[in-house]
Design an enzyme around this catalytic site. Sequence first.
Site, PDB file in Angstrom:
ATOM      1  N   GLN A 104      -7.817  -0.366   2.986  1.00 35.07           N
ATOM      2  CA  GLN A 104      -8.683  -0.942   4.029  1.00 35.07           C
ATOM      3  C   GLN A 104     -10.035  -1.425   3.503  1.00 35.07           C
ATOM      4  O   GLN A 104     -10.750  -2.123   4.220  1.00 35.07           O
ATOM      5  CB  GLN A 104      -8.921   0.073   5.155  1.00 35.07           C
ATOM      6  N   CYS A 164       1.171   1.880  12.165  1.00 37.39           N
ATOM      7  CA  CYS A 164       2.360   2.620  11.750  1.00 37.39           C
ATOM      8  C   CYS A 164       2.655   3.762  12.699  1.00 37.39           C
ATOM      9  O   CYS A 164       3.764   4.257  12.756  1.00 37.39           O
ATOM     10  CB  CYS A 164       2.180   3.176  10.340  1.00 37.39           C
ATOM     11  N   GLY A 223       0.811  -1.219   0.000  1.00 36.01           N
ATOM     12  CA  GLY A 223       0.000   0.000   0.000  1.00 36.01           C
ATOM     13  C   GLY A 223       0.840   1.261   0.000  1.00 36.01           C
ATOM     14  O   GLY A 223       0.539   2.230  -0.710  1.00 36.01           O
ATOM     15  N   THR A 224       1.910   1.265   0.764  1.00 29.28           N
ATOM     16  CA  THR A 224       2.746   2.470   0.866  1.00 29.28           C
ATOM     17  C   THR A 224       3.325   2.818  -0.501  1.00 29.28           C
ATOM     18  O   THR A 224       3.284   3.971  -0.933  1.00 29.28           O
ATOM     19  CB  THR A 224       3.878   2.236   1.895  1.00 29.28           C
ATOM     20  N   ASN A 252      -8.465   3.640   8.104  1.00 28.30           N
ATOM     21  CA  ASN A 252      -7.899   2.510   8.841  1.00 28.30           C
ATOM     22  C   ASN A 252      -8.150   2.582  10.343  1.00 28.30           C
ATOM     23  O   ASN A 252      -8.221   1.561  11.008  1.00 28.30           O
ATOM     24  CB  ASN A 252      -6.389   2.400   8.572  1.00 28.30           C
ATOM     25  N   SER A 277      -3.373  -3.482  -0.948  1.00 22.70           N
ATOM     26  CA  SER A 277      -2.242  -4.160  -0.307  1.00 22.70           C
ATOM     27  C   SER A 277      -2.696  -5.550   0.155  1.00 22.70           C
ATOM     28  O   SER A 277      -3.676  -5.665   0.896  1.00 22.70           O
ATOM     29  CB  SER A 277      -1.792  -3.324   0.889  1.00 22.70           C
ATOM     30  N   ALA A 278      -1.959  -6.593  -0.273  1.00 20.69           N
ATOM     31  CA  ALA A 278      -2.433  -7.972  -0.063  1.00 20.69           C
ATOM     32  C   ALA A 278      -2.603  -8.362   1.399  1.00 20.69           C
ATOM     33  O   ALA A 278      -3.508  -9.121   1.740  1.00 20.69           O
ATOM     34  CB  ALA A 278      -1.453  -8.948  -0.735  1.00 20.69           C
ATOM     35  N   HIS A 279      -1.738  -7.833   2.279  1.00 21.41           N
ATOM     36  CA  HIS A 279      -1.776  -8.355   3.663  1.00 21.41           C
ATOM     37  C   HIS A 279      -2.984  -7.870   4.462  1.00 21.41           C
ATOM     38  O   HIS A 279      -3.174  -8.279   5.605  1.00 21.41           O
ATOM     39  CB  HIS A 279      -0.464  -8.056   4.398  1.00 21.41           C
ATOM     40  N   THR A 304      12.391  -7.070 -10.342  1.00 17.61           N
ATOM     41  CA  THR A 304      11.875  -8.405 -10.652  1.00 17.61           C
ATOM     42  C   THR A 304      10.608  -8.677  -9.862  1.00 17.61           C
ATOM     43  O   THR A 304      10.569  -8.468  -8.649  1.00 17.61           O
ATOM     44  CB  THR A 304      12.955  -9.460 -10.313  1.00 17.61           C
TER      45      THR A 304
HETATM   46  N1  PLP Z   1      -3.134   2.872   3.503  1.00 15.48           N
HETATM   47  C1  PLP Z   1      -3.923   2.448   4.496  1.00 15.48           C
HETATM   48  C2  PLP Z   1      -5.311   2.993   4.614  1.00 15.48           C
HETATM   49  C3  PLP Z   1      -3.458   1.505   5.415  1.00 15.48           C
HETATM   50  O1  PLP Z   1      -4.255   1.101   6.412  1.00 15.48           O
HETATM   51  C4  PLP Z   1      -2.132   1.014   5.261  1.00 15.48           C
HETATM   52  C5  PLP Z   1      -1.596   0.057   6.246  1.00 15.48           C
HETATM   53  O2  PLP Z   1      -1.993   0.031   7.395  1.00 15.48           O
HETATM   54  C6  PLP Z   1      -1.361   1.478   4.188  1.00 15.48           C
HETATM   55  C7  PLP Z   1      -1.895   2.409   3.333  1.00 15.48           C
HETATM   56  C8  PLP Z   1       0.030   0.977   3.974  1.00 15.48           C
HETATM   57  O3  PLP Z   1       0.006  -0.309   3.434  1.00 15.48           O
HETATM   58  P1  PLP Z   1       1.280  -1.275   3.498  1.00 15.48           P
HETATM   59  O4  PLP Z   1       1.374  -1.750   4.909  1.00 15.48           O
HETATM   60  O5  PLP Z   1       0.973  -2.379   2.552  1.00 15.48           O
HETATM   61  O6  PLP Z   1       2.457  -0.479   3.062  1.00 15.48           O
END
Ligand code: PLP
Length: 404
Positions: free
Chosen positions: A192, A338, A74-75, A154, A212-214, A250
């Site tokens: 989210q 974070c 996601g970042t 989030n 973001s997959a996780h 890659t």
């Molecule tokens: N954006 C939102 C709304 C999130 O909740 C998060 C992670 O908590 C991210 C971005 C960042 O994603 P990643 O952990 O995959 O970098």
Amino acid sequence: MKKRIVYADHNATTPLSPEALEAMGPYLKTVYGNASSLHVFGQESKKALEDAREAIAGLINAEKPEEIIFTSGGTESDNMAIKGLALSSLNKGKHIITTQVEHHAVLTTCEYLAANGFKADFVGVDKFCRVNPKDIINAVKPDTFLVSVMHANNEVGVIEPIAEIAKLLNIENEKRRSAGHPKIYFHTDAVQSAGKLKLDVAALGVDMLSISAHKFYGPKGVGAIYVKRGTPVEPILHGGHHERNLRAGTENIAGIKGMAKALEAACREREKEQPRLYFLRDRLEKGIVEKIPETTVNGHYLERISGTLNVSFKYVEGESLMLSLDLEGIAASTGSACASGSSEPSHVLKAMGADPATAQGALRFSFGHQNTDEDIDYILEVLPRIVSRLRAMSPWWAKEHPQQ
Ligand code: PLP
């Protein structure tokens, strides 16, 4: 009640689903070719990569698989949307509009650009964390080139009116075309909401969307960005010709396969799973409000993703509460994973106008696949006891409740 282990922090991350793990297996063990290699080893990986791209494009209703670019999460997707568009707008526009409640992946990227020759406006929200689409339009300037508003928050789970903002931006873009101003592109951080809400990029009306997959039972360290055809993003990572020259490096085939499988499963199960989580969350919410005085539920009562509950307990520090719950086997959070470790109150609650005590006393529960009714019973047994104990130690509580 016997001690249980309750994981209630699914907005921070989710466990890898067995289905996703199985899909990843061959690419961790036997299929190891580089998808850029022309030999048979590479072509097998290339096929897996393109199958995953096609699957994800279909799941979010993208017009073409090429509109999906794989990233590290996601970042990176958020950075690519914002910096990538900023790089392509250098001589056209300088102004970005976002909101005060975005994830730091968006907030600090916009702040960074604002400190380096661009300008950014951070639009506020109401006390329920909802952005007013008109406030976005009112912030538009002749040199605005990007609006970035998250799909679901989030920390409090609130869903933002993305399709409404897109409609107003379309009208604005029509006017701008005749005035010769740059087009305003629209990005949403759907990290989210992916897997929890229906993601349809055409219905949402966005030009870019991050996932973001996780966050939906896929692996960590892999994500994607949807970039609508014709959206002029520049790469932020330079190197090889991967991902149509938009993202060098890659490709992580195992991760990408796991992500595609996890998103497919989440979309398939959404109609059954989301009401179940909604029910669990509501039971907890009602139970907390009934059992524990002086609590505030943060966020919108309706426009909220199903498994998220953010609640503030007056006279208690969210961090102490979270650590005490951890000792009892319950994993919750004070807000964004974070930002944890910083004693600063949540920027989201601050933007919602919460007083400092409410912001400091916030706790987030976020539920997922493995949570059950018994988990809610357990939290409702443990939490009131912990809140009472912590309040009893608070001089502030004693001052306001001298008779107790
Ligand atoms: N954006 C939102 C709304 C999130 O909740 C998060 C992670 O908590 C991210 C971005 C960042 O994603 P990643 O952990 O995959 O970098």
